[in-house]
Design an enzyme around this catalytic site. Structure first.
Site, PDB file in Angstrom:
ATOM      1  N   HIS A 107       0.780  -1.420  -0.006  1.00 13.80           N
ATOM      2  CA  HIS A 107      -0.006  -0.018  -0.118  1.00 13.80           C
ATOM      3  C   HIS A 107       0.920   1.039   0.038  1.00 13.80           C
ATOM      4  O   HIS A 107       0.408   2.185   0.034  1.00 13.80           O
ATOM      5  CB  HIS A 107      -0.916   0.087   1.175  1.00 13.80           C
ATOM      6  N   ASP A 120       3.466   9.591  -1.087  1.00 15.39           N
ATOM      7  CA  ASP A 120       2.320   8.665  -0.715  1.00 15.39           C
ATOM      8  C   ASP A 120       2.095   7.707  -1.357  1.00 15.39           C
ATOM      9  O   ASP A 120       2.192   7.974  -2.659  1.00 15.39           O
ATOM     10  CB  ASP A 120       1.164   9.695  -0.711  1.00 15.39           C
TER      11      ASP A 120
HETATM   12  P1  ADQ Z   1      -2.833   6.379   4.513  1.00 18.48           P
HETATM   13  O1  ADQ Z   1      -1.440   6.951   4.833  1.00 18.48           O
HETATM   14  O2  ADQ Z   1      -3.687   6.421   5.864  1.00 18.48           O
HETATM   15  O3  ADQ Z   1      -2.832   5.064   3.624  1.00 18.48           O
HETATM   16  P2  ADQ Z   1      -4.536   7.881   2.623  1.00 18.48           P
HETATM   17  O4  ADQ Z   1      -4.704   7.121   1.352  1.00 18.48           O
HETATM   18  O5  ADQ Z   1      -4.928   9.234   2.432  1.00 18.48           O
HETATM   19  O6  ADQ Z   1      -3.286   7.886   3.426  1.00 18.48           O
HETATM   20  O7  ADQ Z   1      -6.132   7.282   3.360  1.00 18.48           O
HETATM   21  C1  ADQ Z   1      -6.426   8.028   4.469  1.00 18.48           C
HETATM   22  C2  ADQ Z   1      -7.747   7.557   5.131  1.00 18.48           C
HETATM   23  O8  ADQ Z   1      -7.907   8.056   6.164  1.00 18.48           O
HETATM   24  C3  ADQ Z   1      -8.914   8.268   4.107  1.00 18.48           C
HETATM   25  O9  ADQ Z   1      -9.859   7.398   3.773  1.00 18.48           O
HETATM   26  C4  ADQ Z   1      -9.167   9.446   4.838  1.00 18.48           C
HETATM   27  O10 ADQ Z   1     -10.701   9.775   4.564  1.00 18.48           O
HETATM   28  C5  ADQ Z   1      -8.921   9.021   6.367  1.00 18.48           C
HETATM   29  N1  ADQ Z   1      -8.800  10.008   7.334  1.00 18.48           N
HETATM   30  C6  ADQ Z   1      -7.609  10.863   6.997  1.00 18.48           C
HETATM   31  N2  ADQ Z   1      -7.535  11.916   8.099  1.00 18.48           N
HETATM   32  C7  ADQ Z   1      -8.697  11.738   8.773  1.00 18.48           C
HETATM   33  C8  ADQ Z   1      -9.644  12.517   9.860  1.00 18.48           C
HETATM   34  N3  ADQ Z   1      -8.853  13.524  10.229  1.00 18.48           N
HETATM   35  N4  ADQ Z   1     -10.520  12.014  10.358  1.00 18.48           N
HETATM   36  C9  ADQ Z   1     -10.992  10.863   9.768  1.00 18.48           C
HETATM   37  N5  ADQ Z   1     -10.536  10.215   8.755  1.00 18.48           N
HETATM   38  C10 ADQ Z   1      -9.361  10.533   8.181  1.00 18.48           C
HETATM   39  C11 ADQ Z   1      -2.126   4.233   3.350  1.00 18.48           C
HETATM   40  C12 ADQ Z   1      -1.071   4.698   2.310  1.00 18.48           C
HETATM   41  C13 ADQ Z   1      -1.603   5.648   1.192  1.00 18.48           C
HETATM   42  C14 ADQ Z   1      -2.569   4.564   0.590  1.00 18.48           C
HETATM   43  C15 ADQ Z   1      -3.674   3.724   1.525  1.00 18.48           C
HETATM   44  C16 ADQ Z   1      -4.323   2.933   0.779  1.00 18.48           C
HETATM   45  O11 ADQ Z   1      -0.095   5.548   2.988  1.00 18.48           O
HETATM   46  O12 ADQ Z   1      -0.588   6.207   0.172  1.00 18.48           O
HETATM   47  O13 ADQ Z   1      -3.306   5.560  -0.477  1.00 18.48           O
HETATM   48  O14 ADQ Z   1      -2.853   3.370   2.411  1.00 18.48           O
HETATM   49  O15 ADQ Z   1      -3.625   1.970  -0.013  1.00 18.48           O
END
Ligand code: ADQ
Length: 469
Positions: free
Chosen positions: A161, A368
């Site tokens: 991921h 990311d």
């Molecule tokens: P993350 O590093 O967690 O995921 P991201 O892909 O942006 O990064 O996913 C974050 C999730 O958490 C989103 O669904 C978002 O809605 C939720 N989130 C973020 N801030 C929040 C808040 N304050 N309150 C509630 N929800 C919040 C890892 C990898 C990424 C990759 C994903 C999926 O680091 O690059 O895209 O896995 O593979």
């Protein structure tokens, strides 16, 4: 064919009404697959957590089992806080200065990986079919080879991921070869981007002497496909929230309470890979450069607590709070605050309300794998703008997987603070039609990468015979 999934976290959570699907795309994409096919999901049980080792789910009419691997404090510390989050995580994001020496974590990582594999093999042994295993992420790199050893007849997939770094960076790890050999037990290894998949294949070639043929790595008489399988979000869910009257009402209340004509939004886990400090520095320079926008533009940043207790995360929390205080202390006037900051988790409905309310989402992670917040913002914003809501714009780091797919974003190098200032200004000034055109383009990409399609495509590919490339 029944399916055994292995992931660090379980896909279900306890709510006041009983057990329910965990929040997040992975659970929402994979639970229906498991309910349909049957099988199991193997996850860790954190020390102190009071959950059963074997839990049939859903309780009233079980379709599959959640199997938990109980971890001691020391195992959790070495495997999760240690090797996973203080070695592999920073290294894969090219933040070498955060990488701790792996030596004291290695044994716990090996032990926990072995226990995950044993649990999955035990489940597979109960059925006569050749099993299918799907391993998730960087916590379980050694699992595919252990599964292969136990079940040479299995189909084994691994999805990674986060970014896969260049071989020259990956090889910094003393265990690089051992970990790579672990992953090469799989038949299919998926990444978000073609670049990540290429880095993986080249790591196998440079460190192990494997041969590369197209997207395949030839290693010890086996072919391992390493290719992009970009993940997305549950599009229907976010588009539904965009049109939900309660979300719309909340979004309007939020806007009316902020003393500003334009809202710049940031949504992240509180993680040093997300570039919060550089983003704030850029916003501070933006405020210096455009005094005429004081009182008119506010930034609203929310950060979910994450990996608390790890020193780098605790320190980041303090530095972020300091930056917020500094910027507000310097620029706030009357009822207007330039920067609003909330340190807590939000529900998906709350997030959708914020996405809908924003004029610009500013998402400049230093790296990311994908960045699903960008997809969520684009989905909500595009759906709202089709209903007549003013269109918004997305400023996105070019060092994210999402930048490969969301052609409508304003892309920027997150380390270039002046570039960030220019990108933010450009995004705020984009003409309406241009914003609409960009949102439509992003909406197309976000729908194409829907997380249900992602899961179906990955599993189809895993089912396909090796020479059907
Ligand atoms: P993350 O590093 O967690 O995921 P991201 O892909 O942006 O990064 O996913 C974050 C999730 O958490 C989103 O669904 C978002 O809605 C939720 N989130 C973020 N801030 C929040 C808040 N304050 N309150 C509630 N929800 C919040 C890892 C990898 C990424 C990759 C994903 C999926 O680091 O690059 O895209 O896995 O593979």
């Amino acid at each position: 064919m029944s399916l055994v999934l292995l992931a660090n976290r379980a896909p279900i959570r306890q709510t006041p009404e009983g057990w329910a699907a965990a929040l997040g795309g992975l659970a929402s994409a994979l639970l229906p697959v498991l309910e349909d096919r049957g099988g199991a999901w193997v996850a860790m049980r954190e020390p102190g957590e009071d959950t059963p080792e074997h839990q049939p789910y859903p309780a009233e009419d079980p379709a599959f089992t959640v199997r938990r691997v109980p971890l001691s404090e020391d195992e959790f510390d070495g495997y999760y806080n240690g090797l996973s989050n203080q070695v592999l995580w920073p290294l894969s994001h090219y933040l070498v200065e955060y990488v701790l020496p792996e030596r004291r974590f290695r044994e716990a990582y090996r032990t926990v990986n072995r226990r995950f594999a044993e649990a999955a093999l035990e489940i597979a042994a109960a059925s006569d079919d050749a099993p299918q295993f799907w391993v998730q992420d960087y916590h379980l790199m050694m699992v595919p080879a252990l599964l292969r050893e136990g079940r040479p007849d299995a189909r084994i997939g691994h999805f990674w991921h986060i970014p896969w770094p260049a071989p020259e960076v990956f090889r910094i790890l003393p265990s690089a070869r051992e970990l790579l050999r672990g992953m090469l037990g799989a038949d299919l290894v998926g990444f978000h981007t073609a670049g990540d998949a290429e880095n993986f294949r080249e790591s196998a070639r440079d460190l192990l002497g494997a041969t590369i043929e197209g997207v395949e790595v030839l290693w010890q008489g086996r072919r391992v496909r390493a290719e992009p399988h970009p993940i997305g979000i549950d599009v229907g869910k976010f588009e539904g929230l965009a049109a939900d009257p309660a979300v719309i009402a909340e979004s309007e209340t939020f806007r009316s309470e902020l003393v500003a004509d334009k809202v710049v939004l940031g949504v992240d886990r509180l993680d040093y890979t997300k570039g919060l400090l550089l983003r704030f520095e850029a916003f501070e320079r933006f405020l210096e450069a455009y005094p005429e926008l004081h009182g008119k533009v506010s930034m609203f940043q929310i950060a979910t607590p994450s990996r608390t207790g790890i020193p780098a995360y605790d320190q980041l929390k303090r530095e972020v709070e300091e930056a917020v205080g500094r910027i507000n202390g310097r620029f706030a006037e009357g009822a207007w605050s330039p920067l609003h900051y909330r340190y807590r988790a939000f529900t998906q409905a709350e997030l959708a309300a914020l996405y809908r309310a924003a004029d610009v989402a500013l998402l400049p992670p230093l790296r990311d794998g994908m960045n699903l917040v960008a997809h969520e913002f684009a989905a909500v914003s595009a759906a709202a703008s089709r209903e007549g809501h003013p269109p918004a714009a997305l400023v996105l780091s070019e060092l994210t997987g999402a930048a490969d797919y969301l052609g409508g974003a304003v892309c920027v190098n997150p380390y270039d603070t002046d570039g960030l200032v220019r990108a933010l200004r450009a995004a705020l000034d984009l003409p309406r039609d241009e914003k609409r055109r960009r949102l439509n383009e992003m909406q197309g990409a976000v729908r194409e990468l829907d997380v249900h399609t992602w899961a179906a495509r990955f599993l189809d590919r895993l089912d396909a015979p090796a020479d059907a490339a």
